[in-house]
Design a protein around this motif. Sequence first.
Motif, PDB file in Angstrom:
ATOM      1  N   LEU A  61       0.827  -1.209   0.000  1.00  0.00           N
ATOM      2  CA  LEU A  61       0.000   0.000   0.000  1.00  0.00           C
ATOM      3  C   LEU A  61       0.861   1.259   0.000  1.00  0.00           C
ATOM      4  CD1 LEU A  61      -2.760  -1.115   2.528  1.00  0.00           C
ATOM      5  CD2 LEU A  61      -3.046  -0.735   0.074  1.00  0.00           C
ATOM      6  N   LEU A  62       1.959   1.231   0.741  1.00  0.00           N
ATOM      7  CA  LEU A  62       2.884   2.363   0.769  1.00  0.00           C
ATOM      8  C   LEU A  62       3.504   2.583  -0.609  1.00  0.00           C
ATOM      9  CD1 LEU A  62       4.484   4.517   2.348  1.00  0.00           C
ATOM     10  CD2 LEU A  62       6.112   2.711   2.942  1.00  0.00           C
ATOM     11  N   ALA A  63       3.896   1.509  -1.269  1.00  0.00           N
ATOM     12  CA  ALA A  63       4.475   1.624  -2.609  1.00  0.00           C
ATOM     13  C   ALA A  63       3.448   2.172  -3.603  1.00  0.00           C
ATOM     14  CB  ALA A  63       4.995   0.269  -3.071  1.00  0.00           C
ATOM     15  N   ALA A  64       2.199   1.713  -3.511  1.00  0.00           N
ATOM     16  CA  ALA A  64       1.156   2.187  -4.418  1.00  0.00           C
ATOM     17  C   ALA A  64       0.863   3.669  -4.195  1.00  0.00           C
ATOM     18  CB  ALA A  64      -0.112   1.356  -4.240  1.00  0.00           C
ATOM     19  N   ALA A  65       0.754   4.083  -2.938  1.00  0.00           N
ATOM     20  CA  ALA A  65       0.492   5.496  -2.640  1.00  0.00           C
ATOM     21  C   ALA A  65       1.649   6.372  -3.104  1.00  0.00           C
ATOM     22  CB  ALA A  65       0.239   5.689  -1.145  1.00  0.00           C
ATOM     23  N   SER A  66       2.876   5.912  -2.934  1.00  0.00           N
ATOM     24  CA  SER A  66       4.032   6.675  -3.394  1.00  0.00           C
ATOM     25  C   SER A  66       4.048   6.783  -4.918  1.00  0.00           C
ATOM     26  CB  SER A  66       5.330   6.025  -2.909  1.00  0.00           C
ATOM     27  OG  SER A  66       5.383   6.042  -1.507  1.00  0.00           O
ATOM     28  N   GLN A  67       3.692   5.691  -5.585  1.00  0.00           N
ATOM     29  CA  GLN A  67       3.624   5.697  -7.050  1.00  0.00           C
ATOM     30  C   GLN A  67       2.561   6.668  -7.543  1.00  0.00           C
ATOM     31  OE1 GLN A  67       5.555   4.024  -9.135  1.00  0.00           O
ATOM     32  NE2 GLN A  67       4.490   4.461 -11.033  1.00  0.00           N
ATOM     33  N   TRP A  68       1.383   6.677  -6.919  1.00  0.00           N
ATOM     34  CA  TRP A  68       0.311   7.590  -7.319  1.00  0.00           C
ATOM     35  C   TRP A  68       0.715   9.042  -7.085  1.00  0.00           C
ATOM     36  CZ3 TRP A  68      -3.826   4.347  -4.391  1.00  0.00           C
ATOM     37  CH2 TRP A  68      -4.184   3.252  -5.170  1.00  0.00           C
ATOM     38  N   LEU A  69       1.382   9.295  -5.970  1.00  0.00           N
ATOM     39  CA  LEU A  69       1.823  10.656  -5.683  1.00  0.00           C
ATOM     40  C   LEU A  69       2.873  11.109  -6.690  1.00  0.00           C
ATOM     41  CD1 LEU A  69       1.475  13.054  -3.802  1.00  0.00           C
ATOM     42  CD2 LEU A  69       3.212  12.060  -2.327  1.00  0.00           C
ATOM     43  N   ARG A  70       3.804  10.230  -7.041  1.00  0.00           N
ATOM     44  CA  ARG A  70       4.819  10.556  -8.037  1.00  0.00           C
ATOM     45  C   ARG A  70       4.176  10.819  -9.394  1.00  0.00           C
ATOM     46  NH1 ARG A  70       7.590   6.000  -7.956  1.00  0.00           N
ATOM     47  NH2 ARG A  70       8.524   6.539  -5.985  1.00  0.00           N
ATOM     48  N   ARG A  71       3.192   9.994  -9.763  1.00  0.00           N
ATOM     49  CA  ARG A  71       2.492  10.179 -11.033  1.00  0.00           C
ATOM     50  C   ARG A  71       1.703  11.483 -11.042  1.00  0.00           C
ATOM     51  NH1 ARG A  71      -0.698   5.085 -12.377  1.00  0.00           N
ATOM     52  NH2 ARG A  71       1.414   4.266 -12.350  1.00  0.00           N
ATOM     53  N   LEU A  72       1.106  11.829  -9.909  1.00  0.00           N
ATOM     54  CA  LEU A  72       0.362  13.080  -9.809  1.00  0.00           C
ATOM     55  C   LEU A  72       1.297  14.284  -9.946  1.00  0.00           C
ATOM     56  CD1 LEU A  72      -2.461  14.258  -9.313  1.00  0.00           C
ATOM     57  CD2 LEU A  72      -1.932  14.264  -6.889  1.00  0.00           C
ATOM     58  N   ARG A  73       2.483  14.187  -9.370  1.00  0.00           N
ATOM     59  CA  ARG A  73       3.466  15.263  -9.504  1.00  0.00           C
ATOM     60  C   ARG A  73       3.897  15.434 -10.957  1.00  0.00           C
ATOM     61  NH1 ARG A  73       7.332  13.679  -4.491  1.00  0.00           N
ATOM     62  NH2 ARG A  73       5.959  14.394  -2.837  1.00  0.00           N
ATOM     63  N   LEU A  74       4.035  14.317 -11.682  1.00  0.00           N
ATOM     64  CA  LEU A  74       4.455  14.391 -13.077  1.00  0.00           C
ATOM     65  C   LEU A  74       3.370  15.007 -13.960  1.00  0.00           C
ATOM     66  CD1 LEU A  74       6.294  10.978 -13.532  1.00  0.00           C
ATOM     67  CD2 LEU A  74       7.295  13.254 -13.362  1.00  0.00           C
ATOM     68  N   THR A  75       2.099  14.720 -13.668  1.00  0.00           N
ATOM     69  CA  THR A  75       1.026  15.259 -14.503  1.00  0.00           C
ATOM     70  C   THR A  75       0.817  16.747 -14.257  1.00  0.00           C
ATOM     71  OG1 THR A  75      -0.661  14.618 -12.900  1.00  0.00           O
ATOM     72  CG2 THR A  75      -0.186  13.069 -14.685  1.00  0.00           C
ATOM     73  N   THR A  76       1.029  17.209 -13.022  1.00  0.00           N
ATOM     74  CA  THR A  76       0.860  18.634 -12.752  1.00  0.00           C
ATOM     75  C   THR A  76       2.100  19.424 -13.137  1.00  0.00           C
ATOM     76  OG1 THR A  76       1.589  18.355 -10.467  1.00  0.00           O
ATOM     77  CG2 THR A  76      -0.786  18.281 -10.891  1.00  0.00           C
ATOM     78  N   GLY A  77       3.243  18.772 -13.233  1.00  0.00           N
ATOM     79  CA  GLY A  77       4.457  19.448 -13.658  1.00  0.00           C
ATOM     80  C   GLY A  77       5.307  20.000 -12.550  1.00  0.00           C
ATOM     81  N   HIS A  78       4.775  20.113 -11.345  1.00  0.00           N
ATOM     82  CA  HIS A  78       5.556  20.644 -10.231  1.00  0.00           C
ATOM     83  C   HIS A  78       4.906  20.240  -8.918  1.00  0.00           C
ATOM     84  CE1 HIS A  78       2.324  23.554 -10.623  1.00  0.00           C
ATOM     85  NE2 HIS A  78       2.592  23.950  -9.405  1.00  0.00           N
ATOM     86  N   GLU A  79       5.680  20.402  -7.878  1.00  0.00           N
ATOM     87  CA  GLU A  79       5.177  20.156  -6.519  1.00  0.00           C
ATOM     88  C   GLU A  79       4.363  21.369  -6.099  1.00  0.00           C
ATOM     89  OE1 GLU A  79       4.557  18.325  -2.878  1.00  0.00           O
ATOM     90  OE2 GLU A  79       5.430  17.498  -4.678  1.00  0.00           O
ATOM     91  N   PRO A  80       3.111  21.172  -5.629  1.00  0.00           N
ATOM     92  CA  PRO A  80       2.325  22.329  -5.216  1.00  0.00           C
ATOM     93  C   PRO A  80       2.956  23.052  -4.031  1.00  0.00           C
ATOM     94  CG  PRO A  80       1.067  20.285  -5.005  1.00  0.00           C
ATOM     95  CD  PRO A  80       2.420  19.935  -5.501  1.00  0.00           C
ATOM     96  N   ALA A  81       2.917  24.367  -4.075  1.00  0.00           N
ATOM     97  CA  ALA A  81       3.453  25.171  -2.988  1.00  0.00           C
ATOM     98  C   ALA A  81       2.517  25.087  -1.792  1.00  0.00           C
ATOM     99  CB  ALA A  81       3.598  26.619  -3.433  1.00  0.00           C
TER     100      ALA A  81
END
Length: 109
Positions: A61-81
């Motif tokens: 579950l930790l690996a899946a959540a980390s993967q989703w977060l990484r994918r979300l960062r890639l689609t938005t283009g940056h880390e939200p402030a």
Amino acid sequence: MAPKTDHLTSLRAARQLRRVRTFYAAGFLLWAVAAAWTGWAQPGSRQMWVSVLLAAIFAGLLAAASQWLRRLRLTTGHEPAPHTAPRRAAGPRRAAGPRRAAAPRHAGA
């Protein structure tokens, strides 16, 4: 151009994924310690294998959540402030200094 609500939704999703990732990391650590402790006290017991299984589940579950977060960062283009999604304040803030107590009023004075 993407609607503004998509950006807010991605910010909320990122915040929720960070919270869930923290929970999964704590769960993994708890069950890994339990598996190590039980493996040392009673090697090969059912309790040890259940702890190992639960640690593996939380690791997945930790690996899946980390993967989703990484994918979300890639689609938005940056880390939200941090200031892009402000949290609500606990209460109204006052700029005045300490308050003085009012003088008591006496009846008939």
